[in-house]
Design an enzyme around this catalytic site. Structure first.
Site, mmCIF file in Angstrom:
data_model
loop_
_atom_site.group_PDB
_atom_site.id
_atom_site.type_symbol
_atom_site.label_atom_id
_atom_site.label_comp_id
_atom_site.label_asym_id
_atom_site.label_seq_id
_atom_site.Cartn_x
_atom_site.Cartn_y
_atom_site.Cartn_z
ATOM 1 N N LYS A 173 4.015 4.145 4.494
ATOM 2 C CA LYS A 173 3.115 4.282 3.333
ATOM 3 C C LYS A 173 2.404 5.627 3.427
ATOM 4 O O LYS A 173 1.905 5.997 4.477
ATOM 5 C CB LYS A 173 2.096 3.144 3.373
ATOM 6 C CG LYS A 173 0.930 3.313 2.429
ATOM 7 C CD LYS A 173 0.179 2.028 2.328
ATOM 8 C CE LYS A 173 -1.303 2.239 2.221
ATOM 9 N NZ LYS A 173 -2.020 0.979 2.067
HETATM 10 C C1 R5P Z 1 -6.217 2.243 3.821
HETATM 11 O O1 R5P Z 1 -5.887 2.589 4.955
HETATM 12 C C2 R5P Z 1 -5.911 0.945 3.386
HETATM 13 O O2 R5P Z 1 -4.885 0.514 4.211
HETATM 14 C C3 R5P Z 1 -5.506 0.680 1.943
HETATM 15 O O3 R5P Z 1 -4.671 -0.420 1.994
HETATM 16 C C4 R5P Z 1 -4.758 1.780 1.259
HETATM 17 O O4 R5P Z 1 -5.528 2.927 1.190
HETATM 18 C C5 R5P Z 1 -4.275 1.377 -0.145
HETATM 19 O O5 R5P Z 1 -5.311 1.076 -0.979
HETATM 20 P P1 R5P Z 1 -5.781 2.040 -2.162
HETATM 21 O O6 R5P Z 1 -4.733 1.923 -3.215
HETATM 22 O O7 R5P Z 1 -7.096 1.505 -2.586
HETATM 23 O O8 R5P Z 1 -5.845 3.436 -1.610
#
Ligand code: R5P
Length: 274
Positions: A173
């Site tokens: 990711k």
């Molecule tokens: C950050 O490390 C978290 O794992 C979140 O899951 C990630 O940032 C995704 O969430 P958002 O779309 O709010 O950035």
């Protein structure tokens, strides 16, 4: 790859179209009760049916998710630092593999902090977690976390994603960036993007569309869904981009239509309860 590993991966990345829509609700593990995620059970209960999987910690899974809910779990298993602490990159593995199995996790998630003071520690954590996951057929999602001082450009994100894949991550990711295609090209495993800070709904849909167009298999989106004033319409709209190849404009029409329907339902509900 053994059957169990392939079976779990198919719950995260849907085999019909090789795409995935993950709902990220793990933010509390370092941010505490973030805006609109103060009561995770409410968000999770209303959105779970519109996403492919949910990414969260064991504490929120145990307390805030109905065990009868039929939604695959991406279990965040790294942590140990907070937004007010000394260094966010100082993370450890916080949940054992046995606990992940007990909780029926379909995937494990851990952050790596390439270029940070704790780079080595976080990459070693990833390698150890992958070894544990391989023993029991559980895939690992590596989250390429970016520190405040780091530039989210293709050069940096390509490095972080490739290193995570080289260590054996099954999914990576990262963030969308200019020249995102080069990040995907240099990463031999599926890439998903985080949504990042809250944008307008149209901008968030554009972000999701651009990422898919440039090779991401999906999104792991949090704030841009549950910080929307209309989270369910937003989740449905993002889903059309991920799984139905809608353009951002088409998805925005879905958002507006669903928003109007939900406003009408709320109005009728209020009127009949008077
Ligand atoms: C950050 O490390 C978290 O794992 C979140 O899951 C990630 O940032 C995704 O969430 P958002 O779309 O709010 O950035």
């Amino acid at each position: 790859m053994d059957w169990g590993m392939r079976n779990r991966l198919s719950k995260i990345i849907k085999p019909d179209d090789s795409r995935c829509l993950m709902l990220a609700v793990d933010h509390g593990y370092f941010l505490g009760p973030t805006d609109k995620l103060e009561v995770p059970s409410t968000i999770i209960g209303s959105l779970a049916q519109f996403v492919d999987s949910i990414m969260l910690t064991r504490g929120i899974l145990r307390t805030s998710v109905n065990p009868a809910l039929d939604v695959p779990i991406v279990l965040r298993v790294s942590g140990g630092s907070t937004i007010v602490g000394e260094d966010l990159s100082n993370e450890e593995i916080t949940t054992s593999i046995e606990e992940a199995i007990r909780l029926n996790a379909s995937c494990l998630a851990l952050s790596v902090f390439v270029g940070s003071k704790y780079e080595h520690q976080s990459l070693s954590n990833l390698a150890r977690l992958i070894d544990e996951g391989e023993k029991y057929g559980i895939p690992v999602l590596a989250v390429t976390a970016v520190g405040k001082e780091m530039v989210r450009d293709a050069r940096y994100l390509s490095l972080a994603c490739r290193v995570a894949a080289e260590l054996g991550a099954h999914i990576v990711k990262t963030y969308y960036c200019d020249n995102f295609r080069s990040v995907v090209t240099g990463c031999p495993v599926p890439v998903v993007i985080a949504g990042g800070k809250k944008l307008t709904e149209m901008d968030a849909l554009n972000l999701a569309f651009n990422a898919i167009r440039d090779g991401a298999v999906g999104v792991d989106m949090g704030r841009n869904i549950w910080q929307s004033e209309f989270p369910v319409p937003m989740a449905k709209a993002v889903k059309t981009i991920v799984h139905d190849n809608y353009s951002a404009d088409e998805a925005y029409k879905v958002f507006k239509h669903e928003k109007t329907s939900s406003e009408t339902k709320a109005w009728v509900g209020n009127a009949t309860s008077d």
